[in-house]
Write a protein that holds these residues in place. Structure first.
Motif, PDB file in Angstrom:
ATOM      1  N   UNK A 108     -50.256 -11.228 101.213  1.00  0.00           N
ATOM      2  CA  UNK A 108     -49.732 -10.136 100.383  1.00  0.00           C
ATOM      3  C   UNK A 108     -50.579  -8.871 100.405  1.00  0.00           C
ATOM      4  N   UNK A 109     -51.834  -8.936 100.835  1.00  0.00           N
ATOM      5  CA  UNK A 109     -52.705  -7.771 100.751  1.00  0.00           C
ATOM      6  C   UNK A 109     -53.017  -7.163 102.112  1.00  0.00           C
ATOM      7  N   UNK A 110     -52.114  -7.256 103.047  1.00  0.00           N
ATOM      8  CA  UNK A 110     -52.308  -6.612 104.351  1.00  0.00           C
ATOM      9  C   UNK A 110     -52.101  -5.108 104.222  1.00  0.00           C
ATOM     10  N   UNK A 111     -52.522  -4.395 105.245  1.00  0.00           N
ATOM     11  CA  UNK A 111     -52.323  -2.941 105.235  1.00  0.00           C
ATOM     12  C   UNK A 111     -50.833  -2.631 105.265  1.00  0.00           C
ATOM     13  N   UNK A 112     -50.465  -1.595 104.536  1.00  0.00           N
ATOM     14  CA  UNK A 112     -49.077  -1.177 104.513  1.00  0.00           C
ATOM     15  C   UNK A 112     -49.046   0.352 104.447  1.00  0.00           C
ATOM     16  N   UNK A 113     -48.252   0.928 105.331  1.00  0.00           N
ATOM     17  CA  UNK A 113     -48.123   2.375 105.354  1.00  0.00           C
ATOM     18  C   UNK A 113     -46.786   2.810 104.766  1.00  0.00           C
ATOM     19  N   UNK A 114     -46.132   1.942 104.011  1.00  0.00           N
ATOM     20  CA  UNK A 114     -44.814   2.246 103.465  1.00  0.00           C
ATOM     21  C   UNK A 114     -44.837   3.438 102.516  1.00  0.00           C
ATOM     22  N   UNK A 115     -45.899   3.587 101.744  1.00  0.00           N
ATOM     23  CA  UNK A 115     -45.921   4.672 100.764  1.00  0.00           C
ATOM     24  C   UNK A 115     -46.071   6.042 101.421  1.00  0.00           C
ATOM     25  N   UNK A 116     -46.584   6.105 102.659  1.00  0.00           N
ATOM     26  CA  UNK A 116     -46.775   7.404 103.298  1.00  0.00           C
ATOM     27  C   UNK A 116     -45.799   7.658 104.448  1.00  0.00           C
ATOM     28  N   UNK A 117     -45.050   6.638 104.870  1.00  0.00           N
ATOM     29  CA  UNK A 117     -44.091   6.820 105.956  1.00  0.00           C
ATOM     30  C   UNK A 117     -42.794   7.403 105.399  1.00  0.00           C
ATOM     31  N   UNK A 118     -42.304   8.472 105.991  1.00  0.00           N
ATOM     32  CA  UNK A 118     -41.027   9.039 105.514  1.00  0.00           C
ATOM     33  C   UNK A 118     -39.886   8.030 105.677  1.00  0.00           C
ATOM     34  N   UNK A 119     -38.936   8.119 104.800  1.00  0.00           N
ATOM     35  CA  UNK A 119     -37.833   7.156 104.806  1.00  0.00           C
ATOM     36  C   UNK A 119     -37.060   7.240 106.108  1.00  0.00           C
ATOM     37  N   UNK A 120     -36.916   8.407 106.647  1.00  0.00           N
ATOM     38  CA  UNK A 120     -36.128   8.553 107.877  1.00  0.00           C
ATOM     39  C   UNK A 120     -36.826   7.941 109.085  1.00  0.00           C
ATOM     40  N   UNK A 121     -38.143   7.712 109.014  1.00  0.00           N
ATOM     41  CA  UNK A 121     -38.869   7.152 110.157  1.00  0.00           C
ATOM     42  C   UNK A 121     -39.096   5.646 110.054  1.00  0.00           C
ATOM     43  N   UNK A 122     -38.619   5.047 109.026  1.00  0.00           N
ATOM     44  CA  UNK A 122     -38.791   3.601 108.902  1.00  0.00           C
ATOM     45  C   UNK A 122     -37.803   2.919 109.838  1.00  0.00           C
ATOM     46  N   UNK A 123     -38.332   2.286 110.851  1.00  0.00           N
ATOM     47  CA  UNK A 123     -37.471   1.679 111.864  1.00  0.00           C
ATOM     48  C   UNK A 123     -37.170   0.214 111.567  1.00  0.00           C
ATOM     49  N   UNK A 124     -38.049  -0.428 110.817  1.00  0.00           N
ATOM     50  CA  UNK A 124     -37.870  -1.863 110.614  1.00  0.00           C
ATOM     51  C   UNK A 124     -36.880  -2.176 109.498  1.00  0.00           C
ATOM     52  N   UNK A 125     -36.497  -1.199 108.688  1.00  0.00           N
ATOM     53  CA  UNK A 125     -35.531  -1.449 107.625  1.00  0.00           C
ATOM     54  C   UNK A 125     -34.133  -1.117 108.116  1.00  0.00           C
ATOM     55  N   UNK A 126     -33.193  -1.992 107.831  1.00  0.00           N
ATOM     56  CA  UNK A 126     -31.828  -1.803 108.280  1.00  0.00           C
ATOM     57  C   UNK A 126     -31.116  -0.765 107.402  1.00  0.00           C
ATOM     58  N   UNK A 127     -31.248  -0.906 106.101  1.00  0.00           N
ATOM     59  CA  UNK A 127     -30.586   0.045 105.210  1.00  0.00           C
ATOM     60  C   UNK A 127     -31.632   0.774 104.388  1.00  0.00           C
TER      61      UNK A 127
END
Length: 132
Positions: A108-127
């Motif tokens: 659960x405590x791995x690095x995550x760049x979700x908070x700084x990645x723009x929504x339009x550039x998130x490739x791994x999320x389908x919706x």
């Protein structure tokens, strides 16, 4: 100059009456009682030191007659190089504030760049997440 002042004349040391106030027997009895009480108090306050016990915890607890050491059998195989350590935080990560969304339950405590990645550039999320 005179050695006797008004203060010295007014405050003289008390003088004994010059005769016995108590008998010899009573005086000896009081001395004997004082001696007995002082010996008791001395014995209570100055007790002999106990002999030191130089036995370690290992000798006292594990080198006892009849002790049979055994290792418990493992129920799972663990890889200390790759497995995530189990701590208070890893078990209670759902209640911790400020942690980004957990993707993998085992880490659960791995690095995550979700908070700084723009929504339009998130490739791994389908919706896209809903806008609130």
């Amino acid at each position: 100059m005179e050695t006797l002042t008004m203060t010295r004349a007014a405050h003289v040391a008390p003088k004994s009456p010059g005769v016995r106030l108590c008998g010899i027997r009573r005086e000896r009895l009081e001395k004997q009682i004082y001696q007995m009480i002082s010996e008791r108090v001395h014995a209570e306050r100055n007790q002999p030191t106990p002999k030191p016990d130089y036995v370690t915890t290992t000798q006292r607890d594990f080198c006892v007659q009849g002790f049979i050491p055994h290792r418990p059998e493992t129920t799972e195989t663990h890889d200390y190089k790759n497995d995530q350590a189990i701590t208070f935080w890893s078990e209670n990560y759902q209640r911790v504030q400020g942690v980004t969304a957990v993707r993998n339950v085992k880490t659960p405590f791995r690095k995550s760049a979700q908070f700084s990645t723009p929504i339009s550039e998130r490739l791994d999320e389908i919706e896209l997440p809903p806008d609130n």
